[in-house]
Scaffold this active site. Structure first.
Site, PDB file in Angstrom:
ATOM      1  N   ARG A 162       7.638 -16.149   4.394  1.00  0.00           N
ATOM      2  CA  ARG A 162       9.056 -15.942   4.067  1.00  0.00           C
ATOM      3  C   ARG A 162       9.644 -17.359   3.935  1.00  0.00           C
ATOM      4  NH1 ARG A 162      11.471 -11.525   8.249  1.00  0.00           N
ATOM      5  NH2 ARG A 162      11.160 -13.318   9.634  1.00  0.00           N
ATOM      6  N   MET A 200      27.129  13.619   2.788  1.00  0.00           N
ATOM      7  CA  MET A 200      27.591  12.258   3.010  1.00  0.00           C
ATOM      8  C   MET A 200      28.236  12.108   4.383  1.00  0.00           C
ATOM      9  SD  MET A 200      30.313   9.906   0.889  1.00  0.00           S
ATOM     10  CE  MET A 200      29.226   9.629  -0.503  1.00  0.00           C
ATOM     11  N   LYS A 249      21.558 -10.848  14.967  1.00  0.00           N
ATOM     12  CA  LYS A 249      21.775 -10.674  13.533  1.00  0.00           C
ATOM     13  C   LYS A 249      21.934  -9.194  13.193  1.00  0.00           C
ATOM     14  CE  LYS A 249      16.785 -10.621  12.590  1.00  0.00           C
ATOM     15  NZ  LYS A 249      15.689 -11.184  11.796  1.00  0.00           N
ATOM     16  N   TYR A 298      23.987  21.858   0.224  1.00  0.00           N
ATOM     17  CA  TYR A 298      23.777  21.565  -1.186  1.00  0.00           C
ATOM     18  C   TYR A 298      22.415  22.076  -1.657  1.00  0.00           C
ATOM     19  CZ  TYR A 298      27.792  18.401  -1.621  1.00  0.00           C
ATOM     20  OH  TYR A 298      29.049  17.867  -1.679  1.00  0.00           O
TER      21      TYR A 298
END
Length: 820
Positions: free
Chosen positions: A589, A764, A491, A715
């Site tokens: 869950r 980013m 998964k 930044y």
């Protein structure tokens, strides 16, 4: 291994100085690779360029206490807590210890030797035989006087078969290795010119190699190699053994082989043995790969491996790294890299492989041969004739010997004394629309040339080591009963590793089930060709139609999910469609609560369109000993629910509750199936499992700048230094999965054998690192996590878990799959 310092001294025939009661559990020889823990036994080896004795003082300070040495430290009184075992030869002592371990291993051992193909045959054999039994193999090319005993010392009685390779360069060496490996089954690949300088001729070298099989009960070889065939038949001891030879030329061989070309660059072989003929398909056409594959198939047949297993294994063979690897090159070129071995025999095979790749002009970049033992003029004259005969258009020779014999080659050929000389004069415009074979001995570092010629598209990649995943899967298998099935979790994009490729590998290794979180993940697997049963753990309300279309099996966790799926299955007229029932035993869950089970059992019994194939649950704290009481409670609740459902349905189904940590810590609860997850990828620390890290996240330096004192970086001007510094800008940022918490010197990268801090705020698509003082260059590799910086360390800094780090790497980051 668990031996006292006193026991070790007796086994290796050494004199014990110091403590006799220290316990050794692991052997090390290389101080660069030490994981410093209790129980390490250090062998101080002396080589041409190093002396392991010089590290003893430092190692003692770091916690090592048991040393096998040829000489004692000058200030022995400073080592009051140590045990020194004094021997005449530490390599012989290492071999004696390994021989002692070998004698206690009761399962069969296969040994592979020969001039070329040893590692490939060993790896392929281990892959195929590992489909039906647990196999331990020597790592990489550990075939030397030191590598072999280090490999044999890893023997564990939990494995049912050992496969080791052995190489020699001097007379007398094979007899020493024979005592270490003492193989039950011997395999010899071929005889060539590699390592010939210390033997009078190849016949002498052949006889030396065959000493490895002095006590073997079965010997497998190709009788088309006349030197090998004659040497075996002339040896009274060897010819008394069970001999199985294979041949492409002689129909009276025990295994007669016919080969034929197949579409798609494959080769068909028909192998006749013991009155039965079998067809196999090899995914290669070059002679070296075909012969290696036939040898592997011959060994499997001789050992009684089922034909369908051999067929599946042979069809799935992949090239072994550090042999021949094909990559995309610059200017529409194709690149074949072969840096592992350089001798005339392997060159001929490499050129055959080169010529089998049709449609482009061929270029050969070749280094001097090393350890050939032949006359230079004869040797390179033979090479020149081979190049001319093969139609190679461009030849580049690198090395003193090739320069000395350049007059033997075509006038268009170019020659360089060193690899660096070639690199310094390199022009990318010299190579276009051609296929280039790089064939060089390791000492020539042809990786430098490969780096120039390889097409650089993806600078930031997640490398996935398929061998590590195979190893990890087998480590979990060691903990399981033979009949226990495996449902492998793939998964979340296979925990970031890439589901299609990983699933194909797991299918090859015959896991029973795959599990994904969502339907679209299962659809992707089906579209990639995966045929294994796939359980979907969190199917959304609109999922049943897609699941049925793609033969995916739902987790049923509530009455509403059961009703939705039964409704769709009924409309499709399905009978006994497989479903999996999830029980909530305390994690809270998804899942049916214990008070739901009586009603659930009744409803399931009423349904003909579905059939329960498994009932499962999930342990909330299987990795934490403090929560063992709760894990045991969960199992009690689970088993009660299982009994209720089984009594109502009147048939059996699979039971599974263990994840990776559970497999390691609760083997009594493995039932019929287990669900290893992130442990398959080498993440986590599980008791009794020797897992290998499968993922390595890396990038490369885009630019280097010199920044003056007082100038900020990034930044917010967040990073300012009082000193001049050199920084690297790297093309990886938080959009690539590099967590912003690693910025501002909290995290590190590994560049040029050094840790360097990530400085400023992570952007980013980029980040910056302080590389002052490490002499880095543009294009240098930078590890984010992998072998040098663990993913656990990254997770700790980011105050999260390794799962999140892995699954945060998006698909825009290229996955590169490789085998060692």
């Amino acid at each position: 291994m668990k031996l006292s310092s006193s026991d070790i001294a007796k086994i290796v025939g050494g004199k014990l100085i110091g403590r006799a009661d220290l316990l050794a559990t692991e052997v090390v020889t290389d101080t660069r690779q030490l994981s410093l823990t209790d129980g390490l036994l250090y062998f101080a080896l002396k080589g041409r360029n190093h002396d392991g004795h010089s590290f003893i003082g430092n190692l003692y300070q770091k916690g090592i206490r048991i040393f096998v040495v040829e000489k004692l430290p000058a200030e022995i009184k400073n080592y009051s807590e140590a045990a020194f075992i004094l021997t005449a030869d530490t390599v012989e002592a290492l071999q004696s210890l390994a021989s002692h371990r070998r004698k206690s291993f009761i399962s069969p051992i296969i040994a592979v030797t020969g001039s070329a193909g040893k590692t490939i045959v060993k790896e392929w054999l281990a892959d195929i035989l590992g489909l039906t039994t647990s196999v331990i193999r020597s790592p990489r090319s550990y075939n030397s006087q030191v590598g072999v005993p280090l490999s044999v010392l890893k023997l564990d009685d939990k494995y049912k078969l050992g496969i080791f390779e052995a190489g020699i360069s001097l007379p007398g060496e094979m007899s020493r290795l024979q005592k270490v490996i003492d193989p039950d089954i011997g395999v010899i690949t071929n005889i060539g010119d590699a390592h010939s300088e210390n033997f009078t001729d190849n016949s002498t070298k052949t006889r030396e190699k065959l000493k490895l099989f002095a006590n073997s009960s079965l010997i497998i070889y190709c009788s088309d190699h006349e030197l090998i065939h004659r040497a075996i038949l002339e040896d009274k001891n060897l010819r008394s053994r069970k001999l199985i030879d294979w041949s492409l030329e002689h129909s009276d061989a025990k295994i007669f082989v016919k080969k034929s070309p197949l579409p798609g660059g494959h080769t068909g072989i028909l192998m006749s043995f013991d009155g039965t003929s079998n067809n196999f398909e090899i995914p290669f056409t070059d002679r070296a790969s075909v012969e290696n594959a036939i040898t592997v198939a011959a060994v499997c047949l001789a050992m009684g491996t089922r034909a369908e297993i051999i067929s599946k294994g042979i069809a799935g063979l992949v090239s072994v790294a550090m042999r021949m690897e094909m990559k995309s090159g610059i200017n529409n070129c194709q690149l074949i890299e072969d840096y592992y071995n350089s001798d005339p025999g392997s060159l001929g095979m490499a050129i055959e492989y080169l010529k089998s790749q049709h449609g482009r002009d061929a270029t050969l970049i070749l280094s001097d041969f090393v350890q050939s033992g032949r006359d230079e003029k004869d040797l390179y004259g033979e090479v020149a004739k081979l190049i001319k005969k093969s139609g190679i258009r461009k030849f580049i020779g690198i090395g003193d010997a090739l320069v000395r014999n350049s007059n033997l080659f075509d006038d268009r050929a170019r020659f360089f004394y060193t690899t660096d000389e070639f690199v310094n004069g390199f022009s990318s415009t010299d190579f276009r629309d051609e296929i280039i074979l790089l064939k060089g001995a390791r000492i020539y570092e042809f990786e430098k040339i490969g780096k120039l010629l390889e097409k650089q598209i993806h600078q930031t990649v997640l490398e996935v080591n398929l061998d590590a995943i195979s190893n990890n899967l087998n480590e979990f298998r060691r903990k399981l009963n033979k009949e226990t099935k495996i449902m492998a979790m793939v998964k979340a994009f296979a925990y970031g590793a890439g589901p299609a490729e990983i699933s194909a590998l797991l299918e090859y290794h015959q896991v029973s089930y795959l599990a994904v979180a969502y339907v679209d993940e299962g659809v992707e697997l089906r579209n990639s060709g995966v045929t294994l049963p796939v359980m979907v753990m969190n199917p959304d309300p609109s999922a049943p139609e897609l699941m049925i279309k793609y033969s995916l099996e739902p987790e049923i966790y509530s009455f509403s999910s059961l009703e939705r799926f039964v409704d769709v299955a009924s409309r499709h007229g399905l009978i006994s469609y497989p479903i999996h029932i999830k029980i909530d035993t305390g994690m809270h869950r998804l899942g049916f609560m214990p008070e739901d089970i009586d009603d659930l059992a009744v409803r399931l019994k009423e349904q003909e369109c579905v059939r329960v194939v498994s009932v499962f649950s999930h342990l909330a704290g299987s990795d934490d000993p403090a929560l063992d009481y709760f894990s045991n409670h969960q199992v009690e609740v689970y088993l009660k629910a299982v009994d209720q459902i089984r009594n109502s349905l009147g048939y059996n189904f699979l039971r599974h509750i263990l994840n990776s940590a559970g497999i390691a810590r609760f083997p009594q609860y493995q039932f019929e199936m287990v669900r290893p997850g992130i442990g398959i990828y080498g993440v986590g620390h599980f008791e009794g499992l020797n897992l290998k890290v499968a993922g390595r996240f890396k990038t490369r330096i885009s630019q280097i700048k010199r920044i003056k004192a007082g100038e900020p970086v990034g930044y917010g001007c967040a990073d300012v230094s009082d000193n001049d510094r050199i920084i690297a800008i790297l093309p990886v940022g938080y959009a690539d999965g590099l967590n912003r918490k690693l910025g501002n010197r909290k995290g590190n990268l590994f560049i040029r054998n050094s840790r360097v801090p990530v400085i400023g705020n992570i952007c980013m698509d980029m980040c910056m690192a302080d590389i002052t003082g490490i002499n880095a260059q543009t294009g240098d590799e930078a590890e984010i996590f992998g072998e040098k910086i663990s993913i656990d360390e990254i997770a700790g800094i980011c105050q999260t878990i390794p799962y999140e780090i892995l699954t945060s790497i998006p698909r825009r980051v290229k996955r590169v799959f490789f085998r060692e």
